[in-house]
Design a protein around this motif. Sequence first.
Motif, short mmCIF file in Angstrom:
data_model
loop_
_atom_site.label_atom_id
_atom_site.label_comp_id
_atom_site.label_asym_id
_atom_site.label_seq_id
_atom_site.Cartn_x
_atom_site.Cartn_y
_atom_site.Cartn_z
N ARG A 148 -7.73 0.80 22.85
CA ARG A 148 -7.23 -0.54 23.09
C ARG A 148 -7.71 -1.51 22.01
N THR A 149 -7.01 -1.55 20.89
CA THR A 149 -7.37 -2.52 19.86
C THR A 149 -6.24 -3.52 19.72
N PHE A 150 -6.54 -4.66 19.13
CA PHE A 150 -5.49 -5.69 18.96
C PHE A 150 -5.70 -6.41 17.63
N PRO A 151 -4.62 -6.96 17.06
CA PRO A 151 -4.80 -7.67 15.78
C PRO A 151 -5.52 -9.00 15.97
N ILE A 152 -6.34 -9.35 14.99
CA ILE A 152 -7.05 -10.63 15.02
C ILE A 152 -6.22 -11.61 14.20
N GLY A 186 0.81 -1.22 0.00
CA GLY A 186 0.00 0.00 0.00
C GLY A 186 0.84 1.26 0.00
N GLY A 187 0.15 2.40 0.03
CA GLY A 187 0.80 3.71 -0.09
C GLY A 187 1.94 3.97 0.87
N THR A 188 1.73 3.68 2.17
CA THR A 188 2.82 3.95 3.12
C THR A 188 3.97 2.96 2.93
N SER A 189 3.64 1.76 2.43
CA SER A 189 4.69 0.75 2.24
C SER A 189 5.62 1.07 1.08
N VAL A 190 5.18 1.97 0.19
CA VAL A 190 6.07 2.41 -0.90
C VAL A 190 6.38 3.91 -0.78
N GLY A 191 5.91 4.54 0.30
CA GLY A 191 5.92 6.00 0.41
C GLY A 191 7.26 6.65 0.67
N ILE A 250 0.05 -1.65 9.36
CA ILE A 250 -0.46 -2.11 10.66
C ILE A 250 -0.40 -3.63 10.66
N ASP A 251 -0.30 -4.21 11.88
CA ASP A 251 -0.04 -5.65 11.96
C ASP A 251 -1.29 -6.51 11.82
N GLY A 252 -2.11 -6.22 10.83
CA GLY A 252 -3.27 -7.05 10.55
C GLY A 252 -4.57 -6.33 10.83
N MET A 253 -5.68 -7.06 10.60
CA MET A 253 -7.02 -6.52 10.90
C MET A 253 -7.16 -6.43 12.41
N HIS A 254 -7.43 -5.25 12.93
CA HIS A 254 -7.66 -5.11 14.37
C HIS A 254 -9.13 -5.34 14.69
N ASN A 255 -9.38 -5.56 15.97
CA ASN A 255 -10.76 -5.85 16.41
C ASN A 255 -11.65 -4.62 16.38
N ASN A 315 2.34 -6.48 8.04
CA ASN A 315 2.85 -5.14 8.32
C ASN A 315 4.25 -4.96 7.74
N THR A 316 4.41 -4.05 6.80
CA THR A 316 5.72 -3.83 6.17
C THR A 316 6.75 -3.37 7.20
N MET A 317 6.28 -2.62 8.19
CA MET A 317 7.20 -2.09 9.20
C MET A 317 7.57 -3.15 10.25
N GLN A 318 6.79 -4.21 10.33
CA GLN A 318 7.01 -5.28 11.31
C GLN A 318 6.78 -6.62 10.62
N PRO A 319 7.66 -6.99 9.69
CA PRO A 319 7.36 -8.16 8.86
C PRO A 319 7.28 -9.47 9.64
N ASP A 320 7.86 -9.52 10.84
CA ASP A 320 7.79 -10.78 11.59
C ASP A 320 6.49 -10.96 12.35
N ALA A 321 5.73 -9.88 12.51
CA ALA A 321 4.44 -10.01 13.20
C ALA A 321 3.54 -10.93 12.38
N PRO A 322 2.76 -11.79 13.05
CA PRO A 322 1.98 -12.78 12.29
C PRO A 322 0.89 -12.18 11.41
N GLY A 323 0.36 -11.01 11.77
CA GLY A 323 -0.71 -10.41 10.95
C GLY A 323 -2.01 -11.19 11.08
N THR A 324 -2.83 -11.11 10.05
CA THR A 324 -4.15 -11.77 10.06
C THR A 324 -4.25 -12.71 8.87
N LEU A 325 -4.69 -13.93 9.14
CA LEU A 325 -4.92 -14.88 8.04
C LEU A 325 -6.43 -14.99 7.79
N ILE A 326 -6.83 -14.72 6.55
CA ILE A 326 -8.25 -14.82 6.19
C ILE A 326 -8.42 -16.05 5.29
N ALA A 327 -9.18 -17.01 5.77
CA ALA A 327 -9.32 -18.26 5.00
C ALA A 327 -10.66 -18.90 5.36
#
Length: 452
Positions: free
Chosen positions: A235-239, A7-12, A222-227, A277-289
């Motif tokens: 206080r939000t967290f990644p799902i 996305g935009g910030t990832s190439v910004g 951001i490290d995935g879809m937050h709640n 998350n481009t800024m935190q590539p090791d974070a697991p993020g969100t898997l949609i399946a």
Amino acid sequence: MQVWKFGGTSVGKPERMHSIRELLNNDPSRKIVVLSALSGSTNALIAIGEAAKAFDEAQASSLIEDLKTHYNLFIKELYATSEGLEKGQEIVDTEFGFIKSLVGIKPFTIKQEKELVAEGEILSTKMFQAYLEEKGENSVLLPALDFMRIDADGEPELATIEEKLVTILNQYTDRQTIITQGFICRNPREEVDNLKRGGSDYTASLIGGAIRADEIQIWTDIDGMHNNDPRIVKRTFPIRELTFEEAAELAYFGAKILHPSTITPAKLRGVPVRLKNTMQPDAPGTLIANQTSDRDIKAIAAKDNITAIYIHSTRMLNAYGFLRRVFEIFEKYKTPVDMITTSEVSVSVTIDNSENLDKITADLREFADLEEHDRDQNIICIVGNFSADKEGIALKVLDAMKNIPIRMISYGASEHNLSLLIHSKYKAEALNVLNERLFYYEDAMKDIFTAP
Ligand code: ADP
Ligand code: ASP
Ligand code: MG
């Protein structure tokens, strides 16, 4: 093969483009890489178009110069060699020459406007391909305008996209990285068009579906879809995991991390979507399946700019056929209805596209009484696994909302969605109280019980 979208910030920033190269090289799979425009560029191009439309040549020229300066600085840091920089300068000069020529054509039509906003993605992809070339990577740039197609209603033509893309890809089986533009496409008149704001996610999913990719990865800031919406709620967290249905509801009902239609093509072909998350590539993020996890309530989103229309049947009872007549009007004006509630003689609906509101209400008045419609409403959408045997979910939601006036409630249409219509002035409060009650229940109770 995988599809990775940045996305935009990832190439910004130039260093972000450098990191993308590393991310690509750290993963052995072949990839189609979909890029957005540099952050801020699409907005800047739209502003240039607005100035051109208003015949404000001085303003248009000054905005073009500002944007070009930004790109001139960008390429200085992007490339390490004089050959690289020369190539980058050539790209910037050519594209900005084109931008100036577009703005110079009078009157400034919608066709030129679409060509103008497409320049954001054209610049980012050309610059990135030239960077990979400078580094000797095995990559190629495929113009999205050669295969992305929409129909007269602005909907993607899946079969055409697949056919064109597969044919083109067959010529590049030797390339490790295939770059293309997000967002942009051609319409049935062969003109440049787009998939609407945030559309690069949709491009990635359309491509992933068309080539039956192993996975689609959406790389963002951001490290995935937050709640809940992290811009509004503290206080939000990644799902970690969402089903296609849950993610589709969240995207459609306002979770800005994904374009509203992103999930459809991926779901159609069963291609998993991973948010990273481009800024935190090791974070697991969100898997949609396809899989579900057990948690009842997964997330909350809010959709802005909703209009509610309140329709009463003029016949008193047994008004079968009334709903059909109502919905025919929305169909006639190609206006999707989001929420519906009914009683014996009344039906209330919400729409987010109020372009044809006056025509819709005029047609409805031919056979129904209408109350004054409400603009500036908000749909709060609670998403999760609400299968019929689950109990207490509505209670929790309504209890949290006890101090906020609710105009409509929709529950039971799908097993994944409970929606509430409120005035937009209560949006932030609603998102926050729901967050506390639904995700931090024990904390909320502790506060109550330890209060003096
Ligand atoms: P990109 O430019 O990479 O496409 P976007 O700005 O379109 O990124 O989407 C990412 C942003 O979406 C995040 O920075 C965040 O502020 C916003 N956002 C809104 N709702 C959510 C949510 N539920 N989870 C994660 N991010 C969200
Ligand atoms: N550049 C486009 C926009 O800003 C598409 C995208 O970023 O997804 O809307
Ligand atoms: Mg986006």
